[in-house]
Every structure is written in structure tokens, then in C-alpha cells.
Design a protein around this motif. Structure first.
Motif, PDB file in Angstrom:
ATOM      1  N   GLY A  13      -1.551  -9.294   4.878  1.00  0.00           N
ATOM      2  CA  GLY A  13      -1.424  -8.995   6.486  1.00  0.00           C
ATOM      3  C   GLY A  13      -1.337  -7.186   6.332  1.00  0.00           C
ATOM      4  N   TYR A  14      -0.374  -6.703   7.037  1.00  0.00           N
ATOM      5  CA  TYR A  14      -0.165  -5.597   7.159  1.00  0.00           C
ATOM      6  C   TYR A  14       1.283  -5.038   7.874  1.00  0.00           C
ATOM      7  CZ  TYR A  14      -2.008  -5.411  11.977  1.00  0.00           C
ATOM      8  OH  TYR A  14      -2.935  -5.598  13.731  1.00  0.00           O
ATOM      9  N   PHE A  15       1.671  -3.732   7.549  1.00  0.00           N
ATOM     10  CA  PHE A  15       3.057  -3.246   8.352  1.00  0.00           C
ATOM     11  C   PHE A  15       3.100  -2.122   8.935  1.00  0.00           C
ATOM     12  CE2 PHE A  15       3.672  -2.502   3.644  1.00  0.00           C
ATOM     13  CZ  PHE A  15       4.296  -1.187   3.786  1.00  0.00           C
ATOM     14  N   ALA A  16       4.043  -2.124   9.563  1.00  0.00           N
ATOM     15  CA  ALA A  16       3.584  -0.744  10.057  1.00  0.00           C
ATOM     16  C   ALA A  16       5.494   0.158  10.123  1.00  0.00           C
ATOM     17  CB  ALA A  16       3.446  -0.594  11.928  1.00  0.00           C
ATOM     18  N   PHE A  17       5.489   1.255  10.010  1.00  0.00           N
ATOM     19  CA  PHE A  17       7.105   1.678  10.548  1.00  0.00           C
ATOM     20  C   PHE A  17       7.378   2.618  11.994  1.00  0.00           C
ATOM     21  CE2 PHE A  17       6.221   2.467   5.952  1.00  0.00           C
ATOM     22  CZ  PHE A  17       6.791   1.890   5.404  1.00  0.00           C
ATOM     23  N   ARG A  18       8.186   1.695  13.103  1.00  0.00           N
ATOM     24  CA  ARG A  18       8.380   2.011  13.732  1.00  0.00           C
ATOM     25  C   ARG A  18      10.003   1.451  14.623  1.00  0.00           C
ATOM     26  NH1 ARG A  18       9.263  -1.490  15.834  1.00  0.00           N
ATOM     27  NH2 ARG A  18       7.805  -3.114  17.627  1.00  0.00           N
ATOM     28  N   SER A  19      10.588   1.995  14.768  1.00  0.00           N
ATOM     29  CA  SER A  19      11.312   0.966  15.947  1.00  0.00           C
ATOM     30  C   SER A  19      11.754   1.002  17.621  1.00  0.00           C
ATOM     31  CB  SER A  19      13.079   2.802  14.973  1.00  0.00           C
ATOM     32  OG  SER A  19      12.738   3.172  16.456  1.00  0.00           O
ATOM     33  N   ALA A  30      13.815  -5.700   0.083  1.00  0.00           N
ATOM     34  CA  ALA A  30      14.278  -4.948   0.498  1.00  0.00           C
ATOM     35  C   ALA A  30      14.364  -3.495  -0.554  1.00  0.00           C
ATOM     36  CB  ALA A  30      15.396  -5.120   1.194  1.00  0.00           C
ATOM     37  N   LEU A  31      13.319  -2.506   0.701  1.00  0.00           N
ATOM     38  CA  LEU A  31      13.410  -1.078  -0.167  1.00  0.00           C
ATOM     39  C   LEU A  31      13.076  -0.200   0.744  1.00  0.00           C
ATOM     40  CD1 LEU A  31       9.587  -0.495  -0.384  1.00  0.00           C
ATOM     41  CD2 LEU A  31       9.847  -2.256  -1.774  1.00  0.00           C
ATOM     42  N   LYS A  32      12.934   1.012   0.295  1.00  0.00           N
ATOM     43  CA  LYS A  32      12.456   2.249   0.789  1.00  0.00           C
ATOM     44  C   LYS A  32      11.835   3.234   0.989  1.00  0.00           C
ATOM     45  CE  LYS A  32      15.438   6.143   3.160  1.00  0.00           C
ATOM     46  NZ  LYS A  32      15.891   5.483   4.549  1.00  0.00           N
ATOM     47  N   TYR A  33      10.643   3.579   1.650  1.00  0.00           N
ATOM     48  CA  TYR A  33       9.206   4.398   1.867  1.00  0.00           C
ATOM     49  C   TYR A  33      10.488   5.654   1.310  1.00  0.00           C
ATOM     50  CZ  TYR A  33       5.610   0.941   1.286  1.00  0.00           C
ATOM     51  OH  TYR A  33       4.368   0.667   0.829  1.00  0.00           O
ATOM     52  N   ARG A  34       9.611   6.934   0.754  1.00  0.00           N
ATOM     53  CA  ARG A  34       9.934   8.117   0.743  1.00  0.00           C
ATOM     54  C   ARG A  34       9.291   8.966   1.602  1.00  0.00           C
ATOM     55  NH1 ARG A  34      15.342   7.681  -0.066  1.00  0.00           N
ATOM     56  NH2 ARG A  34      16.011   6.318  -1.873  1.00  0.00           N
ATOM     57  N   ASP A  35       8.159   8.493   1.649  1.00  0.00           N
ATOM     58  CA  ASP A  35       6.740   9.696   2.081  1.00  0.00           C
ATOM     59  C   ASP A  35       6.186   8.347   2.763  1.00  0.00           C
ATOM     60  OD1 ASP A  35       4.929  10.973   2.785  1.00  0.00           O
ATOM     61  OD2 ASP A  35       3.466  10.667   1.191  1.00  0.00           O
ATOM     62  N   PHE A  36       6.365   8.488   4.300  1.00  0.00           N
ATOM     63  CA  PHE A  36       5.939   7.525   5.064  1.00  0.00           C
ATOM     64  C   PHE A  36       4.659   7.946   6.722  1.00  0.00           C
ATOM     65  CE2 PHE A  36       9.977   7.362   6.294  1.00  0.00           C
ATOM     66  CZ  PHE A  36      10.604   7.555   7.196  1.00  0.00           C
ATOM     67  N   ALA A  37       4.662   7.401   6.922  1.00  0.00           N
ATOM     68  CA  ALA A  37       3.481   7.653   8.496  1.00  0.00           C
ATOM     69  C   ALA A  37       3.836   6.513   9.059  1.00  0.00           C
ATOM     70  CB  ALA A  37       2.614   7.969   8.505  1.00  0.00           C
ATOM     71  N   ALA A  75       1.110  -1.745  -0.192  1.00  0.00           N
ATOM     72  CA  ALA A  75       0.404  -0.093  -0.403  1.00  0.00           C
ATOM     73  C   ALA A  75       1.022   1.263   0.086  1.00  0.00           C
ATOM     74  CB  ALA A  75      -0.891  -0.397   1.265  1.00  0.00           C
ATOM     75  N   LYS A  76       0.419   2.120  -0.930  1.00  0.00           N
ATOM     76  CA  LYS A  76       0.835   3.462  -0.599  1.00  0.00           C
ATOM     77  C   LYS A  76       0.936   3.918   0.538  1.00  0.00           C
ATOM     78  CE  LYS A  76       1.137   3.470  -5.909  1.00  0.00           C
ATOM     79  NZ  LYS A  76       0.632   4.390  -6.920  1.00  0.00           N
ATOM     80  N   THR A  77      -0.731   3.756   0.460  1.00  0.00           N
ATOM     81  CA  THR A  77      -0.628   5.176   2.010  1.00  0.00           C
ATOM     82  C   THR A  77      -1.430   3.496   3.793  1.00  0.00           C
ATOM     83  OG1 THR A  77      -2.651   5.545   1.223  1.00  0.00           O
ATOM     84  CG2 THR A  77      -0.939   6.396   0.537  1.00  0.00           C
ATOM     85  N   PRO A  78      -1.211   4.965   4.702  1.00  0.00           N
ATOM     86  CA  PRO A  78      -2.047   3.218   5.398  1.00  0.00           C
ATOM     87  C   PRO A  78      -3.201   3.968   5.179  1.00  0.00           C
ATOM     88  CG  PRO A  78      -0.800   5.820   6.605  1.00  0.00           C
ATOM     89  CD  PRO A  78      -0.851   6.078   4.823  1.00  0.00           C
ATOM     90  N   PHE A  79      -4.320   2.641   5.255  1.00  0.00           N
ATOM     91  CA  PHE A  79      -5.814   1.939   5.134  1.00  0.00           C
ATOM     92  C   PHE A  79      -5.288   1.751   3.561  1.00  0.00           C
ATOM     93  CE2 PHE A  79      -4.892   3.743   9.306  1.00  0.00           C
ATOM     94  CZ  PHE A  79      -4.779   2.832  10.290  1.00  0.00           C
ATOM     95  N   GLY A  80      -4.500   2.126   2.748  1.00  0.00           N
ATOM     96  CA  GLY A  80      -5.231   2.096   1.482  1.00  0.00           C
ATOM     97  C   GLY A  80      -4.855   0.965   0.568  1.00  0.00           C
TER      98      GLY A  80
END
Length: 816
Positions: free
Chosen positions: A295-301, A257-264, A234-239
Motif C-alpha cells: 500500500g502507501y503511507f503519508a506524513f501528516r498530522s 517504529a522508525l523515523k524518516y530524516r528526509d520526508f515530504a 520507499a525512500k521517496t514519494p511514489f518511488g
């Protein structure tokens, strides 16, 4: 591709017995539903059903398989949980056996399965009879010695808040999984706070040929047929607008492996939002989609910071996205003694109540269970961090028994793989209160928790911190409050020294991380009447003692109900009946917990967390929990809800007896505004009032020592500020409201929004203390606030909702 046939029509067979069975479920509850035993939840009826755990039973299910499913190459029978020992037959052919309630069992039944008239039999073997065969010599254990060898909830053998009933049966869903031969076996992702994202995919086959060192073929791979993995992210959350990526299948193990440039970023509640990104991963072979996972994923550490806090204290703070998070939480125990009968709806209500209480961490306690998937998904959604214990508690760990260790490590591997994709999960812990916690006696288990568990967990999940036990420290005593996490509180101390100086006891220590603070209080009178009935509700008798259990660690001669009675009378005077007892003991519970927490919060430059013991009850009771078995919040729940709010102004007492006013902003947004505080008499007379300007308060607590002392029992402090336009007011008695009789004169009217929603408008004509709003079957109602304190002249509006029509005829308002 993947077709599931849920098997849900079961019978239970025993000696001269054939009854319907619920799966998931429990044999004792099946017996109750069939009228074979009395209701095990009330009175002392549970004792009448203990024989169930001594009998062997057989579950039977007959089923057909739809022709399209039967034609699939892979046929796997899945048991999501069986408690505990069983032997399983399909059409008379033994397909497997079970010996761990924390494992999912998957059996290949391709050769045993028929399209029509299948008979599945699960022969349950008595857990208690098997326990009798275990040699427990040389092990230090409390409550029950054989339990430490049995991989099921340890509290099922009796605890200081749980009965001695051995829950027993098929506790998870059972289904036939019919699939293509080629499958995605596991999906694991890692994401951080910088937009880095990696997926690790394991398939059940490879197209690569394996060779021996001499060049000969060791294992021939499958023929290559343009095998590939297609990722939709998904490009955006819940999208549902996806970017698509393809990679060729390189073997059983593959990654993207990749990198999101625009993420929340995903944040715990109070610190930000909880954006979740959907993913779909498809496996293609010969241009045909043969399997899919989503499923889903999230950006956090997440990381753990241990730094000096002065006075020979070593801090313990959780960092989420490199931000220090002050943890306000609770300990979660199994919310249902009979594991299999726990419903998703109850999870939804409980996690919603935790969110409404402003909890940002739940510790899944090690004497219970790893929770069902829905628990962790709800915590992901609401931003509630999860501390996950390995299910070991209050005993030696038999690391010298090879069969036990092998069984345990399979469980840990399964659970880590199952749970590691949840962003809410931030901490692994090797169990609860192993030997060595409260003294130097360490017998068995250190190598297992220090090395084996750590190695297995880190190998499977290197993104989260791990600790050997709770509590843990860097000295010989596990529960040394100067480092690590501590099980700490002053309620037990007050049994010997009285409640009058409770605030003084609290001020003697600053604890870096409070992972259990145990304070005791009763359930509502309505809940207690369900438990004891009219014949045993008052005075307290042997049934109360039996029902409330006992603590083997305790040194007080008082049983649990009489401890609550002591606290109530020591604080608020003679108890003259059940109504008086509940009012006074509930207030003692709430005030003690509030005092413990607010002192910790005011000193969060030292303390990184406060988790009360405990959030919920495993069965109808009335001791440690702040939410009773029926899901009616206690007064302590509402007290902590107010104290756990993201921004708080309140008071505490220091070790020299001076009162401090403090303001804490546990969010990601700086606060500027006015803090108004002072002292009044209950009749409304002002003793003093001051105003300070707060400028960009965020990571540091504003703290001001007051030169004014409240010396009369009929006076109190107040503090108030505006938060997003809403006035937030705190009322504080240095004496915890002792030695005063409240007139509590108030008026109210009801505003009907609809049949399931009302607002109650309340005006206090005199100081109103612990104003309690209730209905018949009060657990059915949701209150925006309850047990309310109002100054003379104050007004309040309480929102009340119910899933059913509100019964206004049973509305009742009382006060302390």
C-alpha cells in the motif's frame, strides 16, 4: 501466495424467472436489463418496480477452481457486500448468512469446496418483508421507522432527494481467496508531521505458547521456523527505491517504529502537494514468502482546535500539520441509488470534478454508505480531506436493542480498520441529525454515540478527532450555531421574507463551522427533459412534486419545485416556460450559495469551514445538488468553483448594509501584489476605481469597508488581482443581478486543438451575464469555465475536452 478467483457469471432466479445477473449489481437493474420492469430512473417508473423489494430471489453461480489454487491450505469465499439479508450455500452446504450491507463477509469453505462443478447459491430475503416484522414503538424517526434497525443506506427508504425504492442484491465483488495457511491479517500505520512512522502488523497465528496462571499450556503456538516480517519502505514519494527492515515474528501482534530524516508532508489541495510513499510487507516462514501486503503511507498530522472567537462563540478549526486549514467543501451522498451498479469510472470523474472545483473537504453523509476503496484512494491522490459519518441519520438510535448494537459495532470495527490508513480521512462523526438536533427531544442513542462509538473508534484509531453527531454543540440544542458544527443557511427563511434582502439575512450571524448549507436549484434543461419527457416537462405537475420529493422538517406549504419557482420569480421576474425557469432558478441557486460562502470566507477568523448541501444526486432529480446525476455541473458548481479558488478577492455586505471588499489567501504561500477594485455601470462607465498594495497576506483576511454604495440596479462592483501571472477578476452585484435586462452581445470563434479538444474564444461587446456553453449530451464535456460573466470589452478563453469526438454541429452559446 494469494490467488483470487473472481466469480462473475451469475444467474438470478425467482418465481417463474431465470435471467442473467450482474455482480456487483442490483436486482431491480437486472430486471430492467432483462425487460421485466421499465426504466426506474425516469418519469414515475420507479413505482412500477417497488414489487421487486417484496420478493425473494436466488443468485446462482457455477465455477471450477484451478488445480494450483485448489491445493492451497486456506480457502475463503469473500463477499465485499450484500444488501441486505441472505443465506449462502456452497454445494448444498450452508456456509453463512448476512444482515449488514456495510460489512465484508468472509467464509471458510475448505470443507465445502470442490475442484470442479461448484454451485454457489445466495438466497436473498426481502428487506421490506423483514422490516414489516420490526416493532418500532417508542422510537422517533422520520421517513421510515423500521429502517433504523436495518444496516443498509437509510436513504433507500425514501428521503427528501431520494425515491422509495429498496435497493437489493449483491453489491460488492465475490471471489474465492486461495492462500497459504499463514497470513498477514491486518496492516495499520501511524505517521505524523515530524517523520515518525510506525507499522502495526497482525498475523493469523503465533509461534508463542500461551500459559495459564498455574503454568499449564493454554494454547500451543506454531513451531518456530524463522518466522519474520520484511518491510520495504520507499525512500521517496511514489518511488520504488526501498529501504528494507526485518523483524522476527513475536506473536500475532508486531510492530516496526522508525523515523524518516528526509520526508515530504501530505497537504490538502491548495496548501501543498500530496506525496504518498509505497510500502511492501512480506511474511516469511521457513525461508519461504507466504504472504504479502502492499500500500502507501503519508506524513501528516490532524487535530481539532476549539478556541474562543468572541461574542460567546466557540470556534472549530481543523489543523493539518499544525496549520489551520479553511475548509471549502461539500456533502457527498451516494452517487447511485442502486449501490452495486456504481462504476469506478464514475468515481474518477466525480472526484476529478471536486478537485477542479477547489474542494478540499467532502463529508460522507451518514444516511448513505461508507464509500468504496477507490473513493478514498482518489481523495488521497488529490488532497481532498474526508469527514466520515457513521451510517446513522435523522432518528433515534436503538441502543436498547442488543442485536442491533452488536451488528453496528461489528460494522464500525470493520470500517475503521478498512479506512484508517487513508491520509485523506481526518474526522469520524457518529452520524447525522440524531434526535436532539433541532430541539431538546432526545430519546434514544446518546450513550451509543457518546460512549460506545467513541470507545470503539478511539481504540482502533487514536490519530483523528471524533464527534458524537452532526450538527453538535455544547448546549442542549445540537444545532446551536455558537459552537461545534452547524447546519445553517438562509434559503428557507427567504421563503417567508423574500430574496431581496438575502445578503442582509446572511450578515446577521457568524457561524463557527457550517457543515451543511442547503440551497436548492434545478438541473439543466437537457437533464430535466430526460427525467420528465416532453409530456411532463412544463408546466410543473404532480410528477414534478413526486420526483423532487419533500422535506419533513420544512414549514413552508410550497413543494420543492414550486419553491424553486418562487426563488426564480422573486429574484428575476415571471417565468414563462422551462427554459426561463432553468435560467432564473439556476442563477438564484448560484447567487445564494455564492453569497453564503463568500460571507463565511470573508469572516474566516470566526468560521472554520463551509460545506454546501449537497455535492451530487443519488438519481436524476433537480434540487440540492450542484452536480447532477448525469455528472453535468450546475451553474452553482461553477459559482463555487470560482469562490473556492485558493486566493479570492470579492465582496460581502455587513449587518449595517455596507459593502466590504476582501482578499483571502487560503494557501501556505504569502501573497504580495496589487488589488484593484471599483464599481461600473453595465455599459462600461466607471463609477470609481481604487488600488491597494497587499503585503505578505496569508493567515489574515484583508478586509476594507467601502464608503461607496451601488444604488442602481444597472451597476456592480469588480475586483481583480494577478495570481501567478493570471488576472483573476470577480464581478459582484449587491442585488444579485436583479431588475436588469442584459443585452449580452458577444462574439466567439472556435479553435480546434484536436477532435476531442477545442478552445472557444469569446469577446463581450456588452456586459454578458451567465454565458452558457453547451452541446447535445452536455454531460460528456468538460469545461474549464461556464456560466461566465464578462464585462463590456472583456475576452475569455474556455477549454473544452471530451472523451469522444466533439460534436461542433450541436455547439450552442446562450446567456441570461
Amino acid at each position: 501466495m494469494n490467488e483470487q478467483l473472481i466469480l462473475n457469471k451469475w444467474n438470478l432466479l425467482g418465481k417463474d424467472l431465470k435471467i442473467k445477473a450482474e455482480v456487483p449489481g442490483d436486482i431491480t437493474i437486472d430486471m430492467y436489463n432483462a425487460g421485466k420492469v421499465s426504466n426506474p430512473y425516469i418519469l414515475e417508473n420507479y413505482k412500477d418496480s417497488t414489487w421487486v423489494g417484496r420478493e425473494n430471489f436466488t443468485y446462482e453461480c457455477e465455477f471450477d477452481v484451478p488445480s494450483p489454487s485448489f491445493a492451497k491450505e486456506s480457502q475463503v469465499l469473500v463477499f465485499e457486500g450484500i444488501d441486505l439479508f441472505s443465506i449462502i450455500y456452497l454445494n448444498g452446504i450452508k456456509i453463512g448468512e448476512t444482515k449488514n450491507a456495510f460489512l465484508e463477509y468472509r467464509f471458510d469453505v475448505k470443507n465445502a469446496l470442490k475442484e470442479k462443478n461448484n454451485l454457489l447459491q445466495v438466497k436473498m430475503i426481502s428487506t421490506l418483508n423483514e422490516a414489516d416484522k420490526i416493532n418500532t414503538d417508542g422510537y422517533n424517526v422520520i421517513f421510515n421507522k423500521p429502517r433504523i434497525f436495518l444496516r443498509k443506506p437509510q436513504c433507500h427508504f425514501g428521503w427528501d432527494w431520494a425515491p422509495k425504492i429498496c435497493a437489493y442484491g449483491i453489491i460488492g465483488k465475490v471471489y474465492l481467496e486461495s492462500k497459504e495457511r499463514f497470513q498477514i491479517e491486518d496492516v495499520h500505520y501511524k505517521a505524523d508531521d515530524k517523520g515518525n512512522l510506525s507499522f502495526f502488523i497482525k498475523t493469523n497465528y503465533t509461534t508463542e505458547t500461551l500459559f495459564r496462571p498455574d503454568g499449564s499450556v493454554a494454547k500451543q503456538g506454531e513451531s518456530k521456523k524463522d518466522d519474520k516480517l520484511v518491510f520495504r519502505l520507499a525512500k521517496t514519494p511514489f518511488g520504488n527505491d526501498f529501504d528494507t527492515y526485518e523483524i522476527p515474528l513475536e506473536g500475532k501482534k508486531n510492530f516496526l517504529a522508525l523515523k524518516y530524516r528526509d520526508f515530504a508532508l501530505w497537504w490538502p489541495t491548495g496548501y501543498g502537494e500530496q506525496p504518498l510513499y509505497n510500502y511492501v510487507i512480506d511474511l516469511y516462514r521457513d525461508n519461504k514468502k507466504v504472504d504479502t501486503k502492499q500500500g502507501y503511507f503519508a506524513f501528516r498530522s490532524v487535530s481539532l482546535l476549539e478556541e474562543a472567537k468572541g461574542n460567546n462563540l466557540l470556534g472549530m478549526d481543523f489543523l493539518i500539520n499544525n496549520k489551520k486549514i479553511f475548509l471549502k467543501g461539500s456533502n457527498w451522498v451516494p452517487p447511485e441509488f442502486f449501490t452495486g451498479v456504481m462504476k469506478d469510472e464514475k468515481y474518477k470523474k466525480m472526484i476529478a470534478l471536486a478537485k477542479e472545483m477547489n474542494i478540499n473537504m467532502l463529508r460522507v453523509w451518514g444516511g448513505g454508505s461508507y464509500e468504496k476503496d477507490i473513493f478514498y484512494s482518489l481523495c488521497d491522490k488529490y488532497g481532498i480531506l474526508v469527514w466520515q459519518d457513521i451510517c446513522l441519520a435523522c432518528a433515534d438510535i436503538p441502543e436498547d436493542n442488543q442485536e442491533f448494537v452488536s451488528n453496528l459495532l461489528k460494522e464500525v470495527e470493520y470500517q475503521v480498520k478498512r479506512l484508517r490508513n487513508h491520509p485523506c480521512l481526518v474526522y469520524w462523526c457518529g452520524g447525522n441529525e440524531k434526535t436532539g438536533t433541532y430541539g431538546n427531544l432526545i430519546n434514544k442513542g446518546d450513550f451509543l454515540v457518546n460512549c460506545l462509538l467513541y470507545g470503539v473508534i478511539y481504540n482502533l484509531d487514536d490519530t483523528r478527532p471524533y464527534s458524537r453527531q452532526s450538527p453538535h454543540s455544547y448546549t442542549d440544542v445540537g444545532n446551536d450555531y455558537r459552537s461545534g458544527d452547524t447546519h445553517y443557511g438562509n434559503f428557507e427563511y427567504a421563503l417567508d421574507h423574500g430574496m431581496a434582502d438575502y445578503r442582509k439575512y446572511i450578515s446577521k450571524k457568524n457561524v463557527p463551522f457550517v457543515s451543511e448549507c442547503a440551497v436548492m436549484g434545478p438541473s439543466s434543461e437537457e437533464s430535466l427533459r430526460k427525467i420528465f419527457g416532453n409530456d411532463h416537462i412544463w408546466p410543473m405537475d404532480e410528477m414534478w412534486k413526486d420526483r423532487f420529493m419533500e422535506n419533513p422538517y420544512g414549514i413552508s406549504p410550497l413543494d420543492f419545485p414550486h419553491r424553486e419557482l418562487f426563488y426564480a420569480e422573486d429574484m428575476y421576474g415571471k417565468v414563462d416556460g422551462i427554459t426561463s425557469f432553468v435560467k432564473k432558478a439556476s442563477l438564484a441557486h448560484a447567487e445564494a450559495l455564492r453569497a453564503e460562502f463568500e460571507y463565511t470566507r470573508a469572516n474566516r477568523h470566526i468560521s472554520g469551514a463551509f460545506l454546501n448541501w449537497m455535492f451530487d444526486d443519488i438519481w436524476p432529480s433537480g434540487t440540492w445538488a450542484i452536480l447532477d446525476y448525469y455528472l453535468e455541473p450546475k451553474q452553482a458548481y461553477y459559482a463555487l468553483k470560482n469562490s473556492y479558488r485558493p486566493r479570492l478577492a470579492s465582496f460581502y455586505e455587513d449587518k449595517d448594509g455596507f459593502t466590504h471588499v476582501f482578499f483571502d489567501n487560503s494557501t501556505n504561500i504569502p501573497y504580495s501584489g496589487k488589488l484593484i477594485f471599483g464599481a461600473k455601470k453595465y455599459d462600461g462607465k466607471s463609477l470609481f476605481e481604487k488600488e491597494v498594495k497587499l503585503e505578505n497576506v496569508l493567515d489574515d483576511v484583508f478586509d476594507l469597508k467601502l464608503d461607496f454604495k451601488v444604488t442602481d440596479f444597472d451597476a456592480y462592483f469588480f475586483a481583480k488581482f494577478l495570481d501567478d501571472g493570471e488576472e483573476i477578476k470577480t464581478l459582484y452585484s449587491p442585488y444579485m443581478w436583479r431588475n436588469h435586462s442584459f443585452a449580452s452581445d458577444f462574439d466567439y470563434n472556435v479553435e480546434q486543438i484536436d477532435s476531442k479538444h477545442i478552445k472557444i474564444h469569446i469577446k463581450a461587446n456588452s456586459f454578458a451575464k451567465s454565458l452558457f456553453i453547451n452541446f447535445k449530451d452536455n454531460y460528456r464535456y468538460s469545461f474549464s469555465s461556464n456560466y461566465i460573466d464578462l464585462e463590456k470589452g472583456d475576452e475569455a478563453i474556455v477549454d473544452i475536452n471530451s472523451e469522444e469526438d466533439i460534436d461542433l454541429s450541436s455547439l450552442n452559446l446562450t446567456s441570461f
